[in-house]
Design a protein around this motif. Structure first.
Motif, short mmCIF file in Angstrom:
data_model
loop_
_atom_site.label_atom_id
_atom_site.label_comp_id
_atom_site.label_asym_id
_atom_site.label_seq_id
_atom_site.Cartn_x
_atom_site.Cartn_y
_atom_site.Cartn_z
N TRP A 265 59.50 18.70 37.88
CA TRP A 265 58.35 17.79 37.87
C TRP A 265 57.47 18.11 36.66
CZ3 TRP A 265 57.34 13.95 41.65
CH2 TRP A 265 58.30 13.88 42.65
N GLU A 266 56.66 17.13 36.25
CA GLU A 266 55.79 17.37 35.09
C GLU A 266 54.67 16.35 35.04
OE1 GLU A 266 58.50 17.01 31.77
OE2 GLU A 266 58.22 14.85 31.64
N LEU A 267 53.67 16.64 34.20
CA LEU A 267 52.70 15.61 33.84
C LEU A 267 53.45 14.69 32.88
CD1 LEU A 267 49.54 17.80 33.05
CD2 LEU A 267 50.13 16.66 35.20
N HIS A 304 55.73 26.30 23.00
CA HIS A 304 56.83 26.82 23.80
C HIS A 304 58.14 26.68 23.03
CE1 HIS A 304 59.00 27.81 27.45
NE2 HIS A 304 59.77 26.75 27.27
N GLY A 305 58.98 27.69 23.09
CA GLY A 305 60.29 27.61 22.45
C GLY A 305 61.36 27.43 23.51
N VAL A 306 62.24 26.45 23.32
CA VAL A 306 63.37 26.31 24.24
C VAL A 306 64.59 25.94 23.40
CG1 VAL A 306 62.71 23.93 24.87
CG2 VAL A 306 64.23 25.20 26.34
N THR A 307 65.67 26.69 23.60
CA THR A 307 66.87 26.65 22.73
C THR A 307 66.42 26.61 21.27
OG1 THR A 307 67.15 24.26 23.01
CG2 THR A 307 68.35 25.67 24.53
N ARG A 308 66.79 25.55 20.53
CA ARG A 308 66.42 25.55 19.11
C ARG A 308 65.14 24.76 18.84
NH1 ARG A 308 68.30 20.93 16.44
NH2 ARG A 308 69.40 19.53 17.82
N PHE A 309 64.43 24.35 19.90
CA PHE A 309 63.24 23.53 19.70
C PHE A 309 61.97 24.37 19.83
CE2 PHE A 309 66.56 20.77 21.38
CZ PHE A 309 66.61 19.81 20.39
N GLN A 350 54.88 23.27 31.37
CA GLN A 350 54.15 22.47 32.35
C GLN A 350 53.45 23.37 33.37
OE1 GLN A 350 53.80 18.99 32.88
NE2 GLN A 350 54.78 18.44 30.96
N ARG A 351 54.02 24.52 33.68
CA ARG A 351 53.33 25.44 34.58
C ARG A 351 52.02 25.90 33.92
NH1 ARG A 351 53.11 25.46 39.49
NH2 ARG A 351 55.37 25.53 39.76
N ARG A 352 52.08 26.08 32.61
CA ARG A 352 50.84 26.50 31.93
C ARG A 352 49.80 25.39 31.98
NH1 ARG A 352 53.59 28.60 26.74
NH2 ARG A 352 51.53 28.66 25.80
N LEU A 353 50.25 24.15 31.87
CA LEU A 353 49.30 23.04 32.02
C LEU A 353 48.72 23.03 33.43
CD1 LEU A 353 51.01 20.00 30.19
CD2 LEU A 353 49.45 21.71 29.27
#
Ligand code: SF4
Length: 362
Positions: A265-267, A304-309, A350-353
């Motif tokens: 889930w997310e904003l 936030h870094g995820v894989t190469r993004f 999103q948890r940080r948001l």
């Protein structure tokens, strides 16, 4: 493979590795219980993740879902919530689907047979062999990042480890090295050596039980073997998320099946292009969701870094004026009070948001 043609050398490698493992193996929670469920859960968690990170997750997970039946009976949201922070959430969803399949087809039992295991979602050759060798002592080899690095160096394999012929050679070597007994220990020992001694940078060859047989060590080629993988360049991504308030609740949406955080889930969120502004994108996004709202100030920005993004996520606040959530971009939407966000599985940014929203509300 030349090296492994000699039966005396193979025997020496097995003996040395098993003796080293008996003395140096880390006391990890999944090693205390060798049942197939524990092996399976730990192996899935350990893909792409360090053992030190996995320990806490594993202990909480098997406490919450102590066996296949408990996992199958759980809601997918509970499973994703328990997995939250480990990343690569597809693993958790496959694990959950596989548990349901095991209940349906095998009465919740994890079968001692490679064909049946191989039909479960998310189980490749490595995981199947890890379960069968560790839980059932089947004489099957394993090959993952750590053991691959050890074998490449031991054999002096200079080819690309991702290339099919090299993979074949390495699987053949892992098979040739298997002992007759203590197969699960041997496979774990190979991985443990890669994790603790034969590390990617500066392997501790002086403390390595295989040093006397190791080609890379003899050639001083540890830095060149295995051949480094070509990494795709890092991509910067800018996104905007909107926290739309309706009374004291915020709109939370479920991520679609096709995408990075499927099922979480997310904003509501969208990429910001160079030709647009976060405000304009946020307006478009809300209108596609069926919501008319007044945009407010920026709540926060998270990186936030995820894989190469490398993602920069700007979060704007908005106040609902009219309209109801319309499924389409997102399959589902809930209006949620900030304390209820704890029950939903969210990605790390999103948890940080969510944390920023909770602080903001007090
Ligand atoms: S001798 Fe060095 S390079 Fe060879 S397996 Fe051991 S740690 Fe790795």
């Amino acid at each position: 493979m030349q090296l492994l043609r000699d039966a005396t050398i193979r025997a020496s490698i097995r003996r040395r590795l098993l003796a080293w493992f008996a003395e140096h193996a880390r006391d990890l929670p999944w090693r205390r219980r060798r049942d197939p469920y524990a092996v399976w859960v730990s192996e899935v968690m350990l893909q792409q993740t360090q053992a030190a990170t996995v320990i806490g997750y594993f202990e909480r997970f098997v406490q919450q879902f102590p066996d296949v039946a408990a996992l199958a009976a759980a809601d997918e949201q509970q499973v994703l919530r328990a997995w939250e922070g480990l990343g690569y959430y597809r693993r958790a969803r496959s694990l959950h689907r596989a548990a349901r399949q095991l209940c349906r087809d095998h009465a919740g039992h994890i079968p001692d047979d490679a064909q049946s295991l191989g039909r479960l979602p998310g189980l490749g050759r490595y995981t199947v062999n890890a379960i069968l060798s560790q839980a059932y002592e089947r004489r099957l080899p394993i090959l993952e990042t750590n053991s691959r690095r050890v074998l490449c160096r031991l054999l002096g394999e200079r080819g690309d480890p991702a290339a099919a012929p090299v993979q074949q050679r390495l699987w053949a070597a892992a098979t040739a090295l298997l002992p007759r007994r203590r197969i699960g220990d041997f496979n774990q020992a190979l991985m443990e050596l890669g994790a603790l001694i034969c590390t990617p940078d500066q392997p501790a060859c002086a403390r390595c039980p295989l040093a006397r047989h190791c080609r890379a060590c003899r050639q001083g080629a540890q830095a060149d073997i295995p051949r480094p993988a070509k990494r795709p360049p890092v991509e910067e991504v800018n996104e905007v998320a909107v926290a739309v308030w309706r009374q004291r609740r915020v709109l939370l949406v479920q991520c679609p099946e096709a995408g990075r955080w499927a099922g979480m889930w997310e904003l509501p969120r969208r990429a910001v292009t160079a030709r647009s502004t976060p405000d304009r994108i946020a307006h478009q996004l809300l209108s596609e969701l069926g919501i008319d709202a007044d945009l407010g100030p920026q709540l926060t920005t998270v990186r936030h870094g995820v894989t190469r993004f490398r993602i920069q996520l700007i979060c704007l606040e908005a106040t609902h004026r009219r309209g109801s959530f319309r499924p389409g971009l997102y399959p589902a939407g809930h209006w949620v009070a900030p304390p209820e966000l704890a029950a939903y599985p969210l990605s790390a940014p999103q948890r940080r948001l969510a944390q920023a929203l909770a602080v903001h509300c007090h």
